[in-house]
Design a protein around this motif. Structure first.
Motif, short mmCIF file in Angstrom:
data_model
loop_
_atom_site.label_atom_id
_atom_site.label_comp_id
_atom_site.label_asym_id
_atom_site.label_seq_id
_atom_site.Cartn_x
_atom_site.Cartn_y
_atom_site.Cartn_z
N ALA A 56 0.74 -1.16 -0.09
CA ALA A 56 -0.12 0.10 -0.04
C ALA A 56 0.73 1.31 -0.04
O ALA A 56 0.58 2.13 -0.67
N ILE A 57 1.95 1.11 0.83
CA ILE A 57 2.93 2.36 0.85
C ILE A 57 3.44 2.45 -0.53
O ILE A 57 3.56 3.75 -1.08
N GLU A 58 3.98 1.57 -0.98
CA GLU A 58 4.47 1.76 -2.43
C GLU A 58 3.60 2.09 -3.67
O GLU A 58 3.97 3.34 -4.23
N PHE A 59 2.39 1.80 -3.44
CA PHE A 59 1.35 2.38 -4.31
C PHE A 59 1.10 4.05 -4.03
O PHE A 59 0.94 4.64 -4.76
N TYR A 60 0.82 4.14 -2.63
CA TYR A 60 0.74 5.67 -2.03
C TYR A 60 1.74 6.40 -2.86
O TYR A 60 1.60 7.69 -3.56
N HIS A 61 3.27 6.33 -2.82
CA HIS A 61 4.08 6.96 -3.27
C HIS A 61 4.06 7.14 -4.90
O HIS A 61 4.22 8.28 -5.45
N LYS A 62 3.73 5.98 -5.76
CA LYS A 62 3.67 6.05 -6.95
C LYS A 62 2.43 6.98 -7.42
O LYS A 62 2.56 7.83 -8.48
N GLN A 63 1.29 6.95 -6.76
CA GLN A 63 0.16 8.01 -6.96
C GLN A 63 0.80 9.26 -6.62
O GLN A 63 0.37 10.08 -7.39
N GLU A 64 1.32 9.33 -5.31
CA GLU A 64 1.81 10.85 -4.92
C GLU A 64 2.51 11.52 -6.05
O GLU A 64 2.51 12.65 -6.07
N ALA A 65 3.36 10.81 -6.93
CA ALA A 65 4.16 11.39 -7.68
C ALA A 65 3.39 12.01 -8.81
O ALA A 65 4.02 12.77 -9.79
N VAL A 66 2.31 11.51 -9.09
CA VAL A 66 1.48 11.81 -10.33
C VAL A 66 0.03 12.65 -9.95
O VAL A 66 -0.20 13.53 -11.01
N THR A 67 -0.22 12.46 -9.00
CA THR A 67 -1.51 13.37 -8.47
C THR A 67 -1.43 13.35 -6.83
O THR A 67 -0.59 12.95 -6.24
N SER A 68 -2.55 13.56 -6.19
CA SER A 68 -2.72 13.80 -4.97
C SER A 68 -2.75 12.27 -4.24
O SER A 68 -3.43 11.29 -4.90
N PRO A 69 -2.07 12.01 -3.02
CA PRO A 69 -2.00 10.54 -2.69
C PRO A 69 -3.23 10.27 -2.11
O PRO A 69 -4.06 11.05 -1.49
N PRO A 70 -3.50 8.74 -1.75
CA PRO A 70 -4.66 8.37 -1.52
C PRO A 70 -4.67 8.21 -0.01
O PRO A 70 -3.67 8.28 0.82
N ILE A 71 -5.71 7.99 0.77
CA ILE A 71 -5.99 7.94 2.15
C ILE A 71 -5.73 6.40 2.43
O ILE A 71 -6.35 5.67 1.96
N ILE A 72 -4.89 5.90 3.37
CA ILE A 72 -4.87 4.39 3.78
C ILE A 72 -5.53 4.33 4.81
O ILE A 72 -5.37 4.51 6.02
N ILE A 73 -6.20 2.95 4.72
CA ILE A 73 -7.47 2.80 5.91
C ILE A 73 -6.65 1.42 6.29
O ILE A 73 -6.77 0.55 5.46
N LEU A 74 -6.35 1.56 7.54
CA LEU A 74 -5.78 0.36 8.14
C LEU A 74 -6.90 -0.56 8.84
O LEU A 74 -7.55 -0.15 9.90
N SER A 75 -7.03 -1.86 8.28
CA SER A 75 -8.15 -2.47 8.87
C SER A 75 -8.00 -3.65 9.31
O SER A 75 -7.50 -4.62 8.86
#
Length: 343
Positions: free
Chosen positions: A189-208
């Motif tokens: 999830a962190i890896e995806f977070y940083h990849k999206q952050e590089a192109v647009t606004s980052p997502p919110i991570i829900i720890l479930s």
């Protein structure tokens, strides 16, 4: 030529079902029908042609299938038994780690019983049950291959970098710490977070993940601490600490997302790659259109995990399987009764 309508129709049906929702076992069933029917018709066409090269090519899959049906079964038993030994040594003597061992022994017993054929020593009335039992076995074999194909096809789903949320599915703590299996999910999830952050606004991570009976804190709390320690701003994390299983992970996370964004948002979930397909099925049941991103799993762990996943999927659809088994056994018992009354 009319026979080619069968694979063409099965392909069109597969594409229709798959594009609508790739999280269904029927996708694997239709894909297998297409592959098998197209393969058989291609072999027949090759033998009917005047091209020696095509005939040679057609012989290759026939030889491979023959080898798989003979030597391949015994090789599978050996691989399963060796894998069980490695898994138990690395992961401990838990019942869930004995699944490959049990499957290997089960296949070996099936081979022995097929050779001995003890059914021939039973009364003729009881022998009528044998076709029904074999049909049930064939039914679950087809279902297993459908599941494996659907699982394989689901791995090709790629999530776009336009997500509002990433749900990280809990898997249990060890001594109140995030274990490697769960850490892999958070890291994905962190890896995806940083990849999206590089192109647009980052997502919110829900720890479930809720709090187990043997835990002093919820999974969500430990997972959030892990993610923050890895550099994720705490304001981009949300704890969902009430769930106790994958379905509740999806359902309770959906409630959080609905409360924040209504019904207009994009979301994905992060789990281990062996768990992706079943988690997607639970997401569909919870009313989410979310698809998953999968963290890699150690190769030795994969066979046992896939057996566990298949059993869980069978349990999810126990009503449908129970109806099929009930009908087959009912017809078989009727055959026994008729044989007994009119012998």
């Amino acid at each position: 030529m009319y026979l080619w309508l069968f694979p063409i129709v099965s392909l069109l049906l597969f594409l229709w079902f798959y594009l609508r929702d790739p999280r269904r076992t029927i996708n694997g069933f239709l894909f297998n029908i297409f592959i098998c029917s197209a393969g058989i018709l291609s072999i027949i066409a090759a033998f009917e042609s005047d091209q020696p090269f095509l005939k040679i090519l057609a012989i290759i899959p026939i030889i491979l299938i023959a080898v798989m049906l003979t030597i391949g079964v015994y090789a599978l038993v050996i691989v399963l038994l060796l894998n069980a030994r490695i898994l138990i040594r690395k992961e401990g003597r838990k019942f869930s780690n004995y699944l490959t061992l049990l499957l290997g022994i089960g296949i070996l017993l099936f081979i022995i019983l097929t050779i001995i054929q003890p059914i021939r020593y039973l009364p003729k009335e009881i022998q009528i049950l044998y076709p029904g039992v074999m049909f049930i076995f064939l039914y679950f074999l087809v279902n297993l291959f459908s599941f494996l194909s659907a699982y394989f096809l689901y791995q090709f789903n790629k999530s776009r970098y336009n997500q509002d949320f990433i749900i990280v599915l809990g898997s249990g703590l060890i001594r109140n710490q995030v274990p490697p299996l769960l850490a892999n999910r958070i890291n994905k999830a962190i890896e995806f977070y940083h990849k999206q952050e590089a192109v647009t606004s980052p997502p919110i991570i829900i720890l479930s993940g809720g709090k187990g009976s043997d835990e002093n804190l919820s999974e969500a709390e430990a997972m959030q601490a892990y993610a923050v320690d890895k550099g994720i701003p705490i304001e981009y994390t949300i704890k969902e600490d009430q769930s106790t299983n994958t379905y509740e992970n999806m359902l309770f996370s959906k409630k959080i997302m609905d409360d924040l964004r209504g019904s207009s948002y994009n979301s994905i979930f992060s789990t281990n790659n062996f768990h992706l397909f079943r988690a997607g099925m639970y997401a569909r049941l919870a009313g989410l259109s979310s698809h998953g991103i999968g963290a890699k799993t150690a190769l030795y762990y994969w066979p046992n995990a896939m057996i566990r996943e298949y059993i869980a999927v069978v349990v999810m659809n126990k009503k449908r399987h129970g109806i099929v088994i009930g009908i087959v056994l009912g017809l078989s018992l009727m055959g026994v009764l008729i044989q007994y009354l009119f012998k």
